[in-house]
Write a protein that holds these residues in place. Sequence first.
Motif, PDB file in Angstrom:
ATOM      1  N   VAL A  19      23.508  45.373  24.684  1.00  0.00           N
ATOM      2  CA  VAL A  19      23.607  46.051  23.397  1.00  0.00           C
ATOM      3  C   VAL A  19      23.720  44.976  22.318  1.00  0.00           C
ATOM      4  N   ALA A  20      22.745  44.938  21.411  1.00  0.00           N
ATOM      5  CA  ALA A  20      22.742  43.914  20.371  1.00  0.00           C
ATOM      6  C   ALA A  20      23.587  44.363  19.186  1.00  0.00           C
ATOM      7  N   LEU A  21      24.368  43.453  18.658  1.00  0.00           N
ATOM      8  CA  LEU A  21      25.105  43.717  17.424  1.00  0.00           C
ATOM      9  C   LEU A  21      24.499  42.864  16.311  1.00  0.00           C
ATOM     10  N   PRO A  22      24.506  43.353  15.066  1.00  0.00           N
ATOM     11  CA  PRO A  22      25.172  44.574  14.614  1.00  0.00           C
ATOM     12  C   PRO A  22      24.356  45.862  14.790  1.00  0.00           C
ATOM     13  N   SER A  23      23.114  45.808  15.289  1.00  0.00           N
ATOM     14  CA  SER A  23      22.281  47.026  15.299  1.00  0.00           C
ATOM     15  C   SER A  23      22.784  48.085  16.273  1.00  0.00           C
ATOM     16  N   GLU A  24      23.504  47.688  17.304  1.00  0.00           N
ATOM     17  CA  GLU A  24      23.987  48.575  18.371  1.00  0.00           C
ATOM     18  C   GLU A  24      22.861  49.130  19.227  1.00  0.00           C
ATOM     19  N   GLU A  25      21.674  48.532  19.111  1.00  0.00           N
ATOM     20  CA  GLU A  25      20.549  49.001  19.928  1.00  0.00           C
ATOM     21  C   GLU A  25      20.517  48.247  21.248  1.00  0.00           C
ATOM     22  N   TRP A  26      20.094  48.945  22.286  1.00  0.00           N
ATOM     23  CA  TRP A  26      19.838  48.266  23.553  1.00  0.00           C
ATOM     24  C   TRP A  26      18.651  47.329  23.318  1.00  0.00           C
ATOM     25  N   GLY A  50      23.173  43.156  30.690  1.00  0.00           N
ATOM     26  CA  GLY A  50      24.190  44.121  30.268  1.00  0.00           C
ATOM     27  C   GLY A  50      25.247  43.465  29.401  1.00  0.00           C
ATOM     28  N   GLY A  51      26.146  44.267  28.897  1.00  0.00           N
ATOM     29  CA  GLY A  51      27.177  43.758  27.990  1.00  0.00           C
ATOM     30  C   GLY A  51      26.677  43.736  26.560  1.00  0.00           C
ATOM     31  N   TRP A  52      27.290  42.884  25.743  1.00  0.00           N
ATOM     32  CA  TRP A  52      27.017  42.857  24.307  1.00  0.00           C
ATOM     33  C   TRP A  52      26.431  41.510  23.898  1.00  0.00           C
ATOM     34  N   LEU A  53      25.420  41.565  23.048  1.00  0.00           N
ATOM     35  CA  LEU A  53      24.732  40.357  22.579  1.00  0.00           C
ATOM     36  C   LEU A  53      24.988  40.188  21.086  1.00  0.00           C
ATOM     37  N   LEU A  54      25.466  39.024  20.704  1.00  0.00           N
ATOM     38  CA  LEU A  54      25.692  38.738  19.281  1.00  0.00           C
ATOM     39  C   LEU A  54      24.897  37.511  18.864  1.00  0.00           C
ATOM     40  N   PRO A  55      24.443  37.514  17.603  1.00  0.00           N
ATOM     41  CA  PRO A  55      23.896  36.261  17.087  1.00  0.00           C
ATOM     42  C   PRO A  55      24.985  35.191  17.209  1.00  0.00           C
ATOM     43  N   GLY A  56      24.615  33.941  17.475  1.00  0.00           N
ATOM     44  CA  GLY A  56      25.585  32.866  17.673  1.00  0.00           C
ATOM     45  C   GLY A  56      26.686  32.885  16.619  1.00  0.00           C
ATOM     46  N   LEU A  57      27.910  32.552  17.048  1.00  0.00           N
ATOM     47  CA  LEU A  57      29.048  32.582  16.120  1.00  0.00           C
ATOM     48  C   LEU A  57      28.940  31.470  15.082  1.00  0.00           C
ATOM     49  N   VAL A  58      29.686  31.653  14.001  1.00  0.00           N
ATOM     50  CA  VAL A  58      29.665  30.722  12.859  1.00  0.00           C
ATOM     51  C   VAL A  58      31.103  30.381  12.482  1.00  0.00           C
ATOM     52  N   LEU A 333      19.617  38.483  15.716  1.00  0.00           N
ATOM     53  CA  LEU A 333      18.798  38.595  16.920  1.00  0.00           C
ATOM     54  C   LEU A 333      17.558  39.420  16.605  1.00  0.00           C
ATOM     55  N   ASP A 334      16.405  38.786  16.720  1.00  0.00           N
ATOM     56  CA  ASP A 334      15.161  39.475  16.398  1.00  0.00           C
ATOM     57  C   ASP A 334      14.002  38.696  17.011  1.00  0.00           C
ATOM     58  N   HIS A 335      12.875  39.372  17.077  1.00  0.00           N
ATOM     59  CA  HIS A 335      11.672  38.706  17.582  1.00  0.00           C
ATOM     60  C   HIS A 335      11.380  37.450  16.756  1.00  0.00           C
ATOM     61  N   TYR A 344      28.972  38.944  25.670  1.00  0.00           N
ATOM     62  CA  TYR A 344      30.301  39.316  26.178  1.00  0.00           C
ATOM     63  C   TYR A 344      30.158  40.499  27.129  1.00  0.00           C
ATOM     64  N   ASP A 345      31.036  40.543  28.116  1.00  0.00           N
ATOM     65  CA  ASP A 345      31.004  41.648  29.083  1.00  0.00           C
ATOM     66  C   ASP A 345      31.514  42.939  28.450  1.00  0.00           C
ATOM     67  N   LEU A 346      32.469  42.805  27.528  1.00  0.00           N
ATOM     68  CA  LEU A 346      33.048  43.986  26.873  1.00  0.00           C
ATOM     69  C   LEU A 346      32.671  43.981  25.400  1.00  0.00           C
ATOM     70  N   ASP A 347      32.801  45.147  24.771  1.00  0.00           N
ATOM     71  CA  ASP A 347      32.487  45.250  23.344  1.00  0.00           C
ATOM     72  C   ASP A 347      33.562  44.513  22.547  1.00  0.00           C
ATOM     73  N   PRO A 348      33.221  43.399  21.901  1.00  0.00           N
ATOM     74  CA  PRO A 348      34.247  42.647  21.175  1.00  0.00           C
ATOM     75  C   PRO A 348      34.863  43.416  20.021  1.00  0.00           C
ATOM     76  N   ARG A 349      34.170  44.460  19.535  1.00  0.00           N
ATOM     77  CA  ARG A 349      34.734  45.251  18.434  1.00  0.00           C
ATOM     78  C   ARG A 349      35.941  46.060  18.886  1.00  0.00           C
ATOM     79  N   THR A 350      35.960  46.433  20.161  1.00  0.00           N
ATOM     80  CA  THR A 350      37.098  47.210  20.647  1.00  0.00           C
ATOM     81  C   THR A 350      38.157  46.315  21.271  1.00  0.00           C
TER      82      THR A 350
END
Length: 369
Positions: A19-26, A50-58, A333-335, A344-350
């Motif tokens: 699941v990509a953030l921030p779009s929340e799309e698979w 699986g899990g959550w994908l974020l653009p690299g941290l800053v 995260l985009d083409h 991350y294995d879990l949703d970092p927002r929660t």
Amino acid sequence: MANDTRPGRRQERLRVRGVALPSEEWAEFWIANGRLTREPLPDATTVVDGGWLLPGLVDAHTHPGALRPGDPLDPALLRRHGREHLAAGVTLLRVPGSADRLPAWFGAEPDQPRVVSAGRWLGVPGTFYDGWARHVGEPELADAAVEEARASGGWCKVYADWVVGEEGLDAPPLPVGVLTELTRRVHAMGGRVAVHAQTAAGAEAAVAAAVDSLEHGLGLDPALLERMARQGTALVPTFTVWETFEQVARSSGSERFRSWFRAAHARLAPLVSAAHEAGVTVLAGTDSYGTPELPHGRVAGEVRHLAAAPMPAAAALGAASWTARAFLGFPVLDHDAPADLVAYDLDPRTDLAVLRTPARVIHRGRVIR
Ligand SMILES: [Zn+2]
């Protein structure tokens, strides 16, 4: 970025999905030549499933490469600090001021984060540390800011005030006229201006000059937040460094300084909360130097401070990822975007605690961890 063809540096073809953030799309991406693609690569190795994908941290406020005031930049230390950030999933740094201008390899080599730098710290005599800042008089400040922004390829960093003890509380801030002219000149050459402000007067001058980012902002009057939002002045509150400042205050011997700091510090969390509510871009910056008190690679701690302010967890996370990247001109995260991501294995927002243990860090298309 050119394809790296050195021996032993051949890039593998990778696949990530989650699941990509921030779009929340698979999302499912393939990675080749350091970039993300949505076009399947049949021989790719799946490294995130699986899990959550974020653009690299800053980390939008960090000072790698020198530990103590007056120390010159140490290339070995710089390299180590860069790797410490990267291991924590921090693939992009903004370095608002350094002892010397950063070398070109820092921010470019495969094992180093990308870097947005600001040249040398810049201030009038009496601000920041002797031997670290480039000190110039008010009439020369705009020329010096243009030089540093040009040398860094983007930003300059200027002190509007400087409080490390009681005397700083009475010093007048950099005059608004000086800061306004400096900002006009730097913007005219395509650069951006970061301003250090700890006092109400320093922050007021920075906002009046419409600078690009206000660093620290301890004494910032909440009445100025709407204007900051309107003109696009970001706030980088650096909670992490203020945690250590309590020790500085305790040992300072000045009751006046101690009470000033404690009162200003106590106002910072509600201020940040109000800033987010008002639409100000709030960014995560640690002000880390690599000392035991302020180690690198701890932007996760700053995110928890932002969330505790409170800011919504997603916004606090964005402050150390997609929001900061957009502010600094980097894609999410985009083409065809650079393959800089953290999983991350879990949703970092929660559960923001998962930020401490990324399941994967991928940088420039390579698995870092
Ligand atoms: Zn700093």
